[in-house]
Design a protein around this motif. Structure first.
Motif, PDB file in Angstrom:
ATOM      1  N   VAL A 106       0.843  -1.203   0.000  1.00  0.00           N
ATOM      2  CA  VAL A 106       0.000   0.000   0.000  1.00  0.00           C
ATOM      3  C   VAL A 106       0.874   1.247   0.000  1.00  0.00           C
ATOM      4  O   VAL A 106       0.626   2.194  -0.759  1.00  0.00           O
ATOM      5  N   ASN A 107       1.890   1.253   0.831  1.00  0.00           N
ATOM      6  CA  ASN A 107       2.794   2.403   0.888  1.00  0.00           C
ATOM      7  C   ASN A 107       3.538   2.599  -0.425  1.00  0.00           C
ATOM      8  O   ASN A 107       3.636   3.727  -0.946  1.00  0.00           O
ATOM      9  N   VAL A 108       4.027   1.509  -0.996  1.00  0.00           N
ATOM     10  CA  VAL A 108       4.783   1.592  -2.253  1.00  0.00           C
ATOM     11  C   VAL A 108       3.911   2.131  -3.377  1.00  0.00           C
ATOM     12  O   VAL A 108       4.285   3.074  -4.088  1.00  0.00           O
ATOM     13  N   TYR A 109       2.712   1.550  -3.541  1.00  0.00           N
ATOM     14  CA  TYR A 109       1.886   1.930  -4.689  1.00  0.00           C
ATOM     15  C   TYR A 109       1.173   3.264  -4.487  1.00  0.00           C
ATOM     16  O   TYR A 109       0.823   3.920  -5.472  1.00  0.00           O
ATOM     17  N   ALA A 110       0.970   3.667  -3.243  1.00  0.00           N
ATOM     18  CA  ALA A 110       0.444   5.011  -3.022  1.00  0.00           C
ATOM     19  C   ALA A 110       1.445   6.049  -3.526  1.00  0.00           C
ATOM     20  O   ALA A 110       1.076   7.052  -4.139  1.00  0.00           O
ATOM     21  N   ASN A 120      -0.177  -7.599  -6.816  1.00  0.00           N
ATOM     22  CA  ASN A 120      -0.964  -7.079  -7.935  1.00  0.00           C
ATOM     23  C   ASN A 120      -2.341  -6.589  -7.477  1.00  0.00           C
ATOM     24  O   ASN A 120      -2.839  -5.565  -7.973  1.00  0.00           O
ATOM     25  N   LEU A 121      -2.957  -7.330  -6.544  1.00  0.00           N
ATOM     26  CA  LEU A 121      -4.268  -6.903  -6.059  1.00  0.00           C
ATOM     27  C   LEU A 121      -4.166  -5.581  -5.301  1.00  0.00           C
ATOM     28  O   LEU A 121      -4.995  -4.685  -5.478  1.00  0.00           O
ATOM     29  N   ILE A 122      -3.162  -5.442  -4.441  1.00  0.00           N
ATOM     30  CA  ILE A 122      -3.012  -4.208  -3.661  1.00  0.00           C
ATOM     31  C   ILE A 122      -2.785  -3.016  -4.586  1.00  0.00           C
ATOM     32  O   ILE A 122      -3.360  -1.935  -4.379  1.00  0.00           O
ATOM     33  N   GLU A 123      -2.002  -3.193  -5.631  1.00  0.00           N
ATOM     34  CA  GLU A 123      -1.809  -2.089  -6.571  1.00  0.00           C
ATOM     35  C   GLU A 123      -3.146  -1.694  -7.186  1.00  0.00           C
ATOM     36  O   GLU A 123      -3.458  -0.495  -7.305  1.00  0.00           O
ATOM     37  N   ARG A 124      -3.933  -2.694  -7.562  1.00  0.00           N
ATOM     38  CA  ARG A 124      -5.238  -2.415  -8.160  1.00  0.00           C
ATOM     39  C   ARG A 124      -6.156  -1.678  -7.184  1.00  0.00           C
ATOM     40  O   ARG A 124      -6.829  -0.702  -7.541  1.00  0.00           O
ATOM     41  N   LEU A 125      -6.185  -2.114  -5.908  1.00  0.00           N
ATOM     42  CA  LEU A 125      -7.039  -1.470  -4.912  1.00  0.00           C
ATOM     43  C   LEU A 125      -6.599  -0.037  -4.638  1.00  0.00           C
ATOM     44  O   LEU A 125      -7.438   0.850  -4.444  1.00  0.00           O
TER      45      LEU A 125
END
Length: 314
Positions: free
Chosen positions: A193-197, A229-234
């Motif tokens: 979450v931190n990375v993709y945010a 992959n799911l966390i990036e999508r969310l």
């Protein structure tokens, strides 16, 4: 810089850290096994980073991604004129990794011919480029290999060389699937979450406890790669600073209650796009086709909802 280690606080994560540290203290060959997506390449990177070779190069080779006709040239290099377009001498990956580490991923997919050539290199440490009639160099590399295949079964089927297996299997690290590391799932989620945010220019984000419970209950057949992959999508689809439980796709949410998947989802092909479309249609039916209300429940904008429906139309 923080300590180099596996994500998570479980006993499994700490045991893996210990195995990696032991492997890093020697130059012995390492065989990393585990299901697809568990983080075998991460383990190889940690071994290299913690070793005395850390200042040297690390070359990663996907043995399943390079055709056998090219793999020999890529590994060992080639001499000028050895084949069409070979306009000059070319160093291979093994030479380029001199003084460092070579990580050979999916080594179980390598052909028997290439296995024999690799074994010859292990015995001599010498490189013979394709098209050359002499040894070109002697290199000093540390080999780390990985596979999601059962190599003993491959040996029994005459698809993998037994002598190569024992050469590779000096130190063996097996990475368990994510479903037996459930205590580590919150750490992975917080990290991704931190990375993709940051990657997608989102504000700092949190995960609702109910959403976290659903994700932690899921079996994760694709392991850490699927979770990532799911966390990036969310993160991308979220319109606020919290990933809510109603944003979690149906199969993941169903795991938290041990309930069956909705009939329309269970009949769909097992792709994220199909699952997502089935879930969107289910929500729309529940709100009698009110797209604004459906978008609110899904945690996306009305424009995003319209786009997803348009893209999913056959």
């Amino acid at each position: 810089m923080g300590a180099l280690r596996f994500l998570g606080q479980s006993d499994v994560a700490r045991a893996l850290d210990n195995e990696v540290a032991i492997a890093a203290r020697s130059d012995a060959k390492v065989l990393i096994t585990g299901e697809s997506g568990v983080g075998k390449e991460i383990a190889a990177q940690l071994i290299h980073a913690l070793s005395t070779r850390a200042r040297g190069p690390m070359i990663t080779i996907n043995c399943a991604g390079v055709p056998d006709s090219l793999l020999e040239s890529e590994l060992f290099g080639h001499a000028r004129g050895s084949f069409t377009d070979a306009y000059r001498d070319q160093r291979g990956w093994l030479e380029q990794a001199d003084g460092g580490t070579v990580f050979m991923d999916e080594i179980g997919e390598m052909s028997l011919r290439m296995q024999a050539l690799l074994l010859r290199f292990f015995e001599s440490g010498e490189i013979q480029r394709v098209g050359s009639d002499r040894r070109n160099a002697r290199v000093n590399v540390r080999l780390v290999a990985a596979t999601n295949r059962n190599l003993l079964e491959r040996i029994a089927a005459n698809e993998f060389r037994e002598d190569l297996y024992y050469r590779l299997n000096v130190i063996h690290i097996e990475i368990p699937p994510l479903r037996v590391r459930r205590d580590d799932i919150p750490s992975f989620i917080a990290h991704f979450v931190n990375v993709y945010a940051q990657v997608h220019a989102k504000p700092p984000m949190t995960v609702d406890p109910a959403a976290l419970q659903a994700l932690q209950a899921y079996q994760w057949p694709g392991n850490v790669r699927e979770l990532k992959n799911l966390i990036e999508r969310l993160v991308i689809l979220s319109v606020g600073d919290t990933i809510e439980a109603d944003q979690v796709p149906v199969p993941f949410a169903a795991a938290a209650t041990d309930g069956p998947l909705p009939e329309e989802v269970s009949r769909e092909p097992r792709t994220l796009e199909a699952i997502e479309r089935a879930y969107i249609l289910k929500v729309l039916r529940q709100v009698n086709g009110n797209k604004s209300e459906a978008a609110k429940i899904l945690g996306i904008t009305r424009q995003t909802l319209r786009k997803k429906l348009t893209e999913a139309t056959p």
